[in-house]
Design an enzyme around this catalytic site. Structure first.
Site, mmCIF file in Angstrom:
data_model
loop_
_atom_site.group_PDB
_atom_site.id
_atom_site.type_symbol
_atom_site.label_atom_id
_atom_site.label_comp_id
_atom_site.label_asym_id
_atom_site.label_seq_id
_atom_site.Cartn_x
_atom_site.Cartn_y
_atom_site.Cartn_z
ATOM 1 N N SER A 144 10.473 0.977 0.158
ATOM 2 C CA SER A 144 11.287 -0.330 -0.239
ATOM 3 C C SER A 144 11.294 -0.933 -1.411
ATOM 4 O O SER A 144 10.089 -0.998 -2.036
ATOM 5 C CB SER A 144 11.220 -1.411 0.934
ATOM 6 O OG SER A 144 11.831 -2.595 0.696
ATOM 7 N N TYR A 157 4.924 -7.067 4.734
ATOM 8 C CA TYR A 157 5.741 -5.825 4.507
ATOM 9 C C TYR A 157 5.891 -5.553 3.074
ATOM 10 O O TYR A 157 5.710 -4.245 2.893
ATOM 11 C CB TYR A 157 7.209 -6.057 4.898
ATOM 12 C CG TYR A 157 8.199 -5.216 4.823
ATOM 13 C CD1 TYR A 157 8.343 -4.259 5.985
ATOM 14 C CD2 TYR A 157 9.208 -5.217 4.043
ATOM 15 C CE1 TYR A 157 8.942 -3.107 5.781
ATOM 16 C CE2 TYR A 157 10.007 -4.089 3.878
ATOM 17 C CZ TYR A 157 10.126 -3.092 4.765
ATOM 18 O OH TYR A 157 10.809 -1.992 4.743
#
Length: 271
Positions: A144, A157
């Protein structure tokens, strides 16, 4: 450009929804023999059925929690017992989390994210590397832009995805002499149920948010699952035979729009 994965065995984790579902369907259209892993049995069966419709090749559906050693060992064991080989490993399974600032964050969130997004990938890859070496295959990790974009609310994250990107680089160097390529595909804002699931947004709220997001992305629109799937297939193919140790961003150039990217990543997590 032609892609043909006939007689290739491809394992896709997190295949029951979103990017994993799109990736599984595209590989199925290209003739791959699929091992699909997910925790949602109903969704995974539906995806497997759609994949079978593409070329008549029935996937192996494995219901497993890749946040547990038991689930990881089950995935590796059943895949290799069924197909006797592995050509492509797509490490897509992950969980996200929205968090407050550091000193208010529950450590359980950190542990959950790292157990699935980092440790799960590490162990599953470790178990399957011998088969990948034998097949001269390759590994694609779904990362990501949160790995590089600094945003409030994405601490565990973002750290996990940064770790995943460096895992890609390190393992690519280890496995290059063995003929195995390792790369990451790094999506930007992607239309999926991922954010809705984290935030509890309604369909209308999410649709409205995506409309605002599109105005801030240089290319004018967020990604969809097929955008990521097409990049995964390209990197997994012989057209990318000398590509290894790379992190390929698919984000509409959002990462270059520094202020907006930080804001949007933050909003994606907190929305």
């Amino acid at each position: 450009m032609d892609y043909d994965f006939s007689n290739k065995v491809v394992l896709v984790t997190g295949a029951s929804v979103g990017i994993g579902e799109s990736t599984a369907l595209l590989f199925a259209k290209l003739g791959a023999k699929l091992s699909l892993v997910g925790r949602n049995e109903a969704n995974l069966r539906a995806v497997a059925a759609e994949c079978e419709k593409q070329k008549g090749v029935k996937p192996l559906a494995i219901f497993a929690d890749l946040g547990t050693d038991e689930g990881i060992h089950k995935t590796a064991k059943e895949t290799l017992e069924h197909f006797k080989r592995l050509d492509v490993l797509v490490n897509n399974a992950a969980i996200g989390a929205r968090t407050s600032i550091l000193h208010e964050t529950d450590m359980k969130i950190f542990d959950d994210v790292f157990r699935i997004d980092v440790r799960g990938v590490y162990l599953l890859t470790k178990l399957l590397v011998p088969a990948l070496i034998e097949a001269k295959g390759n590994i694609i990790n779904i990362s990501s832009i949160s790995a590089t974009v600094v945003a409030v609310g994405s601490l565990p994250y973002g750290m996990a995805k940064a770790a995943l990107d460096h895992f890609t680089r390190l393992v690519s160097l280890e496995l290059a002499p063995k003929g195995v390529r390792v790369n990451s595909v790094s999506p930007g804002i992607t239309v999926s149920n991922f954010v809705k699931r984290i935030t509890g947004s309604t369909d209308e709220q999410y649709k409205s948010w995506l409309g605002e997001v599109s105005k801030q992305i240089p290319l004018g629109e967020p990604c969809v699952g097929d955008d990521i799937a097409r990049m995964v297939v390209h990197i997994a193919s012989e057209h990318s035979r000398l590509v290894t140790g790379t992190v390929v961003e698919v984000d509409g150039a959002l990462r270059f729009n520094t202020a907006s990217s930080s804001h949007l990543v933050s909003q994606q997590i907190k929305h």
